[in-house]
Motif scaffolding. Structure first.
Motif, PDB file in Angstrom:
ATOM      1  N   SER A   1      10.784  10.289  -6.073  1.00 52.60           N
ATOM      2  CA  SER A   1      10.547   9.653  -4.738  1.00 52.60           C
ATOM      3  C   SER A   1       9.619   8.530  -4.795  1.00 52.60           C
ATOM      4  CB  SER A   1      10.332  10.712  -3.394  1.00 52.60           C
ATOM      5  OG  SER A   1      10.112  10.023  -2.680  1.00 52.60           O
ATOM      6  N   LYS A   2       9.067   8.318  -5.581  1.00 51.27           N
ATOM      7  CA  LYS A   2       7.835   7.885  -5.595  1.00 51.27           C
ATOM      8  C   LYS A   2       7.603   6.797  -6.405  1.00 51.27           C
ATOM      9  CE  LYS A   2       3.605  10.931  -5.653  1.00 51.27           C
ATOM     10  NZ  LYS A   2       2.141  11.587  -5.876  1.00 51.27           N
ATOM     11  N   ARG A   3       8.800   6.795  -7.189  1.00 50.30           N
ATOM     12  CA  ARG A   3       9.861   5.649  -8.128  1.00 50.30           C
ATOM     13  C   ARG A   3      10.199   4.706  -7.188  1.00 50.30           C
ATOM     14  NH1 ARG A   3      11.701   8.597 -13.900  1.00 50.30           N
ATOM     15  NH2 ARG A   3       9.360   8.703 -14.670  1.00 50.30           N
ATOM     16  N   ARG A   4      11.191   5.065  -6.122  1.00 49.26           N
ATOM     17  CA  ARG A   4      11.278   4.882  -5.257  1.00 49.26           C
ATOM     18  C   ARG A   4      10.812   3.756  -4.394  1.00 49.26           C
ATOM     19  NH1 ARG A   4      15.284   9.425  -5.245  1.00 49.26           N
ATOM     20  NH2 ARG A   4      13.947  10.192  -3.194  1.00 49.26           N
TER      21      ARG A   4
ATOM     22  N   LEU B   1       1.744  -1.528  -0.417  1.00 47.67           N
ATOM     23  CA  LEU B   1       0.189  -0.098  -0.107  1.00 47.67           C
ATOM     24  C   LEU B   1       1.266   0.918   0.116  1.00 47.67           C
ATOM     25  CD1 LEU B   1      -2.585   1.353   0.013  1.00 47.67           C
ATOM     26  CD2 LEU B   1      -2.538   1.165   2.279  1.00 47.67           C
ATOM     27  N   LEU B   2       1.076   2.268  -0.817  1.00 45.63           N
ATOM     28  CA  LEU B   2       1.497   3.401  -1.367  1.00 45.63           C
ATOM     29  C   LEU B   2       0.701   4.892  -0.824  1.00 45.63           C
ATOM     30  CD1 LEU B   2       4.446   4.568  -1.979  1.00 45.63           C
ATOM     31  CD2 LEU B   2       3.702   4.721  -4.116  1.00 45.63           C
ATOM     32  N   SER B   3       0.672   4.929   0.262  1.00 41.24           N
ATOM     33  CA  SER B   3       0.224   6.328   0.657  1.00 41.24           C
ATOM     34  C   SER B   3       0.223   7.438   0.991  1.00 41.24           C
ATOM     35  CB  SER B   3      -0.280   5.647   2.416  1.00 41.24           C
ATOM     36  OG  SER B   3      -0.844   6.409   2.847  1.00 41.24           O
ATOM     37  N   GLU B   4      -0.412   7.952   0.369  1.00 42.37           N
ATOM     38  CA  GLU B   4      -0.285  10.370   0.139  1.00 42.37           C
ATOM     39  C   GLU B   4      -0.624  10.531   1.691  1.00 42.37           C
ATOM     40  OE1 GLU B   4      -1.816  11.821  -3.266  1.00 42.37           O
ATOM     41  OE2 GLU B   4       0.094  11.117  -4.769  1.00 42.37           O
ATOM     42  N   ASP B   5      -0.095  10.264   2.807  1.00 41.24           N
ATOM     43  CA  ASP B   5      -0.015  10.611   4.050  1.00 41.24           C
ATOM     44  C   ASP B   5      -1.220  10.242   4.816  1.00 41.24           C
ATOM     45  OD1 ASP B   5       1.684  12.579   3.747  1.00 41.24           O
ATOM     46  OD2 ASP B   5       0.603  14.783   2.440  1.00 41.24           O
TER      47      ASP B   5
ATOM     48  N   VAL C   1       7.938   2.517  -5.072  1.00 42.10           N
ATOM     49  CA  VAL C   1       7.614   1.474  -5.729  1.00 42.10           C
ATOM     50  C   VAL C   1       8.587   0.267  -6.114  1.00 42.10           C
ATOM     51  CG1 VAL C   1       6.708   0.649  -8.228  1.00 42.10           C
ATOM     52  CG2 VAL C   1       5.648   2.399  -7.133  1.00 42.10           C
ATOM     53  N   ASP C   2       9.492   1.031  -5.891  1.00 38.86           N
ATOM     54  CA  ASP C   2      10.465  -0.347  -6.155  1.00 38.86           C
ATOM     55  C   ASP C   2      10.851  -0.960  -5.262  1.00 38.86           C
ATOM     56  OD1 ASP C   2      11.754   0.916  -8.470  1.00 38.86           O
ATOM     57  OD2 ASP C   2      13.365   1.838  -8.341  1.00 38.86           O
ATOM     58  N   ALA C   3      10.744  -0.268  -3.448  1.00 39.07           N
ATOM     59  CA  ALA C   3      10.983  -0.855  -2.264  1.00 39.07           C
ATOM     60  C   ALA C   3      10.057  -1.579  -2.006  1.00 39.07           C
ATOM     61  CB  ALA C   3      10.562   0.761  -1.219  1.00 39.07           C
ATOM     62  N   LEU C   4       8.304  -1.472  -2.751  1.00 39.15           N
ATOM     63  CA  LEU C   4       7.866  -2.811  -2.327  1.00 39.15           C
ATOM     64  C   LEU C   4       7.854  -3.943  -2.859  1.00 39.15           C
ATOM     65  CD1 LEU C   4       4.667  -0.058  -2.458  1.00 39.15           C
ATOM     66  CD2 LEU C   4       5.376  -1.430  -0.769  1.00 39.15           C
ATOM     67  N   LEU C   5       8.140  -3.647  -4.420  1.00 41.65           N
ATOM     68  CA  LEU C   5       8.623  -4.528  -5.313  1.00 41.65           C
ATOM     69  C   LEU C   5       9.652  -5.704  -5.314  1.00 41.65           C
ATOM     70  CD1 LEU C   5       8.426  -2.746  -8.469  1.00 41.65           C
ATOM     71  CD2 LEU C   5       6.292  -4.611  -7.829  1.00 41.65           C
ATOM     72  N   GLU C   6      10.605  -4.600  -4.533  1.00 37.83           N
ATOM     73  CA  GLU C   6      11.925  -5.256  -3.978  1.00 37.83           C
ATOM     74  C   GLU C   6      11.425  -6.463  -2.770  1.00 37.83           C
ATOM     75  OE1 GLU C   6      14.610  -2.719  -3.108  1.00 37.83           O
ATOM     76  OE2 GLU C   6      14.786  -2.124  -5.213  1.00 37.83           O
TER      77      GLU C   6
ATOM     78  N   ARG D   1      -8.318  13.480  -6.733  1.00 36.00           N
ATOM     79  CA  ARG D   1      -8.018  13.113  -7.511  1.00 36.00           C
ATOM     80  C   ARG D   1      -7.744  12.605  -9.184  1.00 36.00           C
ATOM     81  NH1 ARG D   1      -3.477  13.535  -4.472  1.00 36.00           N
ATOM     82  NH2 ARG D   1      -1.781  13.291  -5.259  1.00 36.00           N
ATOM     83  N   ALA D   2      -7.097  12.759 -10.229  1.00 38.79           N
ATOM     84  CA  ALA D   2      -6.262  12.102 -11.086  1.00 38.79           C
ATOM     85  C   ALA D   2      -5.060  12.360 -10.782  1.00 38.79           C
ATOM     86  CB  ALA D   2      -6.999  12.461 -12.970  1.00 38.79           C
ATOM     87  N   VAL D   3      -4.131  10.867 -11.190  1.00 41.04           N
ATOM     88  CA  VAL D   3      -2.869  11.018 -10.826  1.00 41.04           C
ATOM     89  C   VAL D   3      -1.874  10.016 -11.834  1.00 41.04           C
ATOM     90  CG1 VAL D   3      -3.310  10.319  -8.420  1.00 41.04           C
ATOM     91  CG2 VAL D   3      -3.123   8.418  -9.510  1.00 41.04           C
ATOM     92  N   SER D   4      -0.686  10.584 -12.259  1.00 43.81           N
ATOM     93  CA  SER D   4       0.077   9.794 -13.124  1.00 43.81           C
ATOM     94  C   SER D   4       0.726   8.883 -12.123  1.00 43.81           C
ATOM     95  CB  SER D   4       0.775  10.805 -14.241  1.00 43.81           C
ATOM     96  OG  SER D   4      -0.003  11.931 -14.522  1.00 43.81           O
ATOM     97  N   LEU D   5       0.685   7.412 -12.943  1.00 46.54           N
ATOM     98  CA  LEU D   5       1.173   6.593 -11.772  1.00 46.54           C
ATOM     99  C   LEU D   5       3.225   6.039 -12.437  1.00 46.54           C
ATOM    100  CD1 LEU D   5      -1.788   3.754 -11.661  1.00 46.54           C
ATOM    101  CD2 LEU D   5      -0.419   5.314 -10.065  1.00 46.54           C
ATOM    102  N   PRO D   6       3.913   5.365 -11.247  1.00 49.74           N
ATOM    103  CA  PRO D   6       5.197   5.148 -11.746  1.00 49.74           C
ATOM    104  C   PRO D   6       4.608   4.757 -12.859  1.00 49.74           C
ATOM    105  CG  PRO D   6       4.902   5.457  -9.831  1.00 49.74           C
ATOM    106  CD  PRO D   6       3.904   5.925  -9.569  1.00 49.74           C
ATOM    107  N   PRO D   7       5.849   3.800 -13.814  1.00 51.32           N
ATOM    108  CA  PRO D   7       5.484   2.530 -14.855  1.00 51.32           C
ATOM    109  C   PRO D   7       5.666   1.390 -14.707  1.00 51.32           C
ATOM    110  CG  PRO D   7       6.947   4.796 -15.044  1.00 51.32           C
ATOM    111  CD  PRO D   7       7.227   5.033 -14.089  1.00 51.32           C
ATOM    112  N   ARG D   8       6.398   1.388 -13.452  1.00 50.72           N
ATOM    113  CA  ARG D   8       6.898  -0.039 -12.497  1.00 50.72           C
ATOM    114  C   ARG D   8       5.755  -0.253 -12.257  1.00 50.72           C
ATOM    115  NH1 ARG D   8      11.795  -1.898  -9.394  1.00 50.72           N
ATOM    116  NH2 ARG D   8      10.695  -4.187 -10.518  1.00 50.72           N
TER     117      ARG D   8
END
Length: 359
Positions: free
Chosen positions: A112-115, A70-74, A117-122, A136-143
């Motif tokens: 920072s958001k890419r890192r 779960l990647l949580s913004e605040d 996501v990388d941490a969760l995938l690792e 709101r609408a968001v753009s997601l990290p590619p991974r």
């Protein structure tokens, strides 16, 4: 002395069945033949011995970790929005998944958001939930697209990821309808200045309700300021200082409603005797802390977290039809929480202040 490790053979011996039977029952092997009595006997024996299936062994066999990221913004640091995590965690546990949470700042940069996501995938999570602080609408990290993913309180600009959002328009309609049902016809809207979906949706819901009651929409009854207590105070003061002041206020959120309470107090207007107020969000510390308690509309935080986990698990398990949910956001309703801030218009209301403006 070292504690003896309990193994599957111990469970089999205690239950009086074969090791294979224990394995099939505890791992819910499809089409395994065992009576309900045998299943109960095995599970009771496992519980008594403190035995559980080996997650590492299961992972090697199924190529799954039984972990959800779960990647949580605040969200983790916000009391009322924290119900998203509670809904997600409790639902994940029911399905034998573990929730791994990374909390990030809503203003964090792309790197920072890419890192994150990388941490969760690792950590080899089977899927990722992405929860934003506000709709709101968001753009997601590619991974993020490397594993099944679901969005909470946001929409994906690519339209590829299933998402759930609150019914901003319907919630506002519910709030204003509560005021109309109490007998109010001149209802002010204390709203937000930000260009976000909630601002537009709640304004539209306000218009839906008043126009549905045969009342002409009056832009003069809408005042916009920042969505904090100070903004609510300024907007409410503007509306309530009019000669033909509204007899009720619908506020964009509970923080703005708190400011409206202050404005009403300064103008000598008792709530709800001379002014009814309804908020949005159901921020419990505010809504229950105000006197009188604030009637408000609840954001479905728990329900969004639970829905997201259920949908993600189905994606993880190969139910590709769930991807069709990405075509359109799943909208969850916002219920009205009644407290004591709404009453019929007061008999001493200034002349014309509660006159209906009909088409």
């Amino acid at each position: 002395m070292a504690r003896k490790t309990v193994g599957i053979r111990d469970v089999a011996a205690a239950a009086g069945v074969s090791v294979t039977t224990v394995s099939h029952i505890l791992n819910d092997t499809p089409h395994a033949r065992a009576s309900d009595e045998t299943r109960k006997k095995v599970r009771d024996a496992a519980a008594a011995l403190g035995y559980g299936p080996n997650r590492m062994a299961q992972g090697l066999r199924t190529q799954r970790s039984a972990m959800i990221g779960l990647l949580s913004e605040d969200i983790a640091t916000t009391p009322h929005a924290g119900m998203i995590i509670k809904g997600a965690e409790e639902t994940a546990r029911k399905h034998d998944y573990t929730l791994v949470i990374i909390n990030t700042d809503k203003d964090a940069d792309t790197r920072s958001k890419r890192r994150d996501v990388d941490a969760l995938l690792e950590r080899q999570v089977d899927g990722i939930l992405y929860a934003t602080m506000y709709h709101r609408a968001v753009s997601l990290p590619p991974r993020l697209f490397e594993v099944p993913a679901v969005l909470i309180d946001s929409t994906d600009r690519t339209g590829l990821v299933p998402c759930t959002i609150p019914d901003e328009r319907g919630g506002a309609r519910t709030a204003v309808t509560a005021l109309l049902d109490a007998g109010h016809h001149r209802i002010g809207f204390v709203t937000n200045t930000d260009d976000v979906p909630a601002t537009h949706g709640r304004l539209q819901g306000y218009r839906d309700a008043v126009q549905g009651a045969g009342i002409t929409f009056d832009p003069g009854l809408v005042a916009a300021q920042e969505s904090e207590a100070a903004g609510g105070y300024a907007a409410a003061k503007e509306l309530l200082s009019r000669e033909d002041r509204p007899t009720a206020l619908f506020c964009y959120n509970d923080r703005m409603a708190m400011g409206a309470y202050r404005a009403a107090g300064e103008l000598g207007l008792g709530i709800p005797e001379q002014l009814s107020v309804v908020g949005f969000d159901n921020q419990t510390l505010i809504a229950e802390g105000l006197f009188p308690g604030l009637t408000t509309v609840a954001l479905p935080h728990y329900e969004m977290g639970a829905w997201a986990v259920q949908t993600l698990i189905r994606l993880i398990e190969g139910h590709d039809e769930e991807k069709l949910l990405a075509d359109e956001a799943t909208i969850l309703s916002c219920p009205l929480i009644r407290r004591d801030s709404v009453a019929p218009p007061h008999a001493s209301t200034p002349a014309g202040a509660d006159a209906a403006l009909t088409d």
